[in-house]
Design an enzyme around this catalytic site. Sequence first.
Site, PDB file in Angstrom:
ATOM      1  N   GLY A 200       0.812  -1.207   0.000  1.00 55.06           N
ATOM      2  CA  GLY A 200       0.000   0.000   0.000  1.00 55.06           C
ATOM      3  C   GLY A 200       0.842   1.253   0.000  1.00 55.06           C
ATOM      4  O   GLY A 200       2.058   1.208   0.204  1.00 55.06           O
TER       5      GLY A 200
ATOM      6  N   GLU B 283       4.779  -5.951   7.725  1.00 54.79           N
ATOM      7  CA  GLU B 283       4.114  -4.933   8.545  1.00 54.79           C
ATOM      8  C   GLU B 283       4.741  -4.690   9.909  1.00 54.79           C
ATOM      9  O   GLU B 283       4.814  -3.548  10.372  1.00 54.79           O
ATOM     10  CB  GLU B 283       2.627  -5.295   8.708  1.00 54.79           C
ATOM     11  CG  GLU B 283       1.801  -5.107   7.435  1.00 54.79           C
ATOM     12  CD  GLU B 283       1.955  -6.242   6.441  1.00 54.79           C
ATOM     13  OE1 GLU B 283       1.452  -6.098   5.317  1.00 54.79           O
ATOM     14  OE2 GLU B 283       2.594  -7.262   6.781  1.00 54.79           O
TER      15      GLU B 283
ATOM     16  N   ASP C 207      -2.313  -7.373   7.278  1.00 50.18           N
ATOM     17  CA  ASP C 207      -3.725  -7.128   6.958  1.00 50.18           C
ATOM     18  C   ASP C 207      -4.019  -7.684   5.572  1.00 50.18           C
ATOM     19  O   ASP C 207      -3.390  -8.637   5.148  1.00 50.18           O
ATOM     20  CB  ASP C 207      -4.063  -5.635   7.102  1.00 50.18           C
ATOM     21  CG  ASP C 207      -3.385  -4.756   6.059  1.00 50.18           C
ATOM     22  OD1 ASP C 207      -2.284  -5.125   5.580  1.00 50.18           O
ATOM     23  OD2 ASP C 207      -3.932  -3.694   5.721  1.00 50.18           O
TER      24      ASP C 207
ATOM     25  N   GLY D 288      -0.132  -5.129   0.544  1.00 49.60           N
ATOM     26  CA  GLY D 288      -1.320  -4.971  -0.280  1.00 49.60           C
ATOM     27  C   GLY D 288      -1.265  -5.743  -1.582  1.00 49.60           C
ATOM     28  O   GLY D 288      -2.302  -6.117  -2.142  1.00 49.60           O
TER      29      GLY D 288
END
Length: 366
Positions: free
Chosen positions: A70, A152, A160, A129
């Site tokens: 992301g 992360e 996530d 992502g």
Amino acid sequence: MSAAVNEPEVLIEKRDGLGLITLNRPRAINALNHPMALTILDALRAWADDDQVRAVVLTGAGERGLCAGGDIVAIYNDAKATVSQGDSPQVAADSPSGKFWRDEYILNALIKRYPKPYVAVMDGIVMGGGVGLSGHASHRIVTERSMVGMPETGIGFIPDVGGTWLLAHAPGEIGTHVALTTARMSAGDAIVAGFADYFVPSEHIPALLEALATTEVDVAIAKFAQPAPVSEFAAQQEWIDSCYSADTVEEIVHRLRIDGRDEAAKAADDVESKSPVALKVTLRSLRDARRAADLEAALNQEYRVSVASLNTHDLVEGIRAQVIDKDRNPQWSPATLADVTEADVDAYFGALGDRELGLAAPKDEQ
């Protein structure tokens, strides 16, 4: 392929019975932002009932990778504002990053349940992502250049995009090892861990894409797929399972330290360099995801954790150290695993009221 200045950040095309999605930010290794996620979501929804589209194919522009994750600079700016204002997770859910994650996770769930073959070409770097766009696909292809990971905890965040679901369902404790150390998976590792299905040498990807235009997906892939390379994680699974099956991060580190293998010692060093609170939240998230009914349940919890992260010191500090200032010297708070309280961890899992993500698997698939 390089993107022209005025080209869209996602190229959407319908051709030869295929819905083609090309992430088109090669200079940023196709990092995903909110408009890109919405564009892909719209295309997939339109193609689901389109008789002219029999399969979807996801690729990335450029030579470096499918997607580096992301847009964390935007997340950094949101997190800085949220922390400085002392906003609640409910308020954070309405921030630009909170809204991005909501649509991104809806997209991840749609990919998992997509009614047509969805072929993800995971060539090169596939992080964060990027895993959300590819790891839930029906047909996941890696090459000798693939480098897959969930980085992360190194920025004070928690896996996530459905990453907790994938990691929790990897064989044994391989997923726990990947999550806590941010270890990169090779093609062989990704297949063993359940993040990918097929190995196709990168030189054959153009021919595979041509074959998909004229041949049924499984037949086309079978023509080019080769035996997966050896997985280092599979070879090391005995000590990985023994060390990472512990109930606490502290005990995991202790077991790694006394194991005696160089790989285990390095893993301990890697874990201890990450955000202590993110490590503990990640371990709880993985254990919860292992018991979750489905991907949607895992995504619902990830959304709570993600928006709560926007209101934390470590997310701001982690992105600052790794991406903004690049000093690679984050000052975590709490500074050690021993300093992280149960209340610190619990704060990440608080209910969001009417801001919950609220995903549910389709009734016919429950």
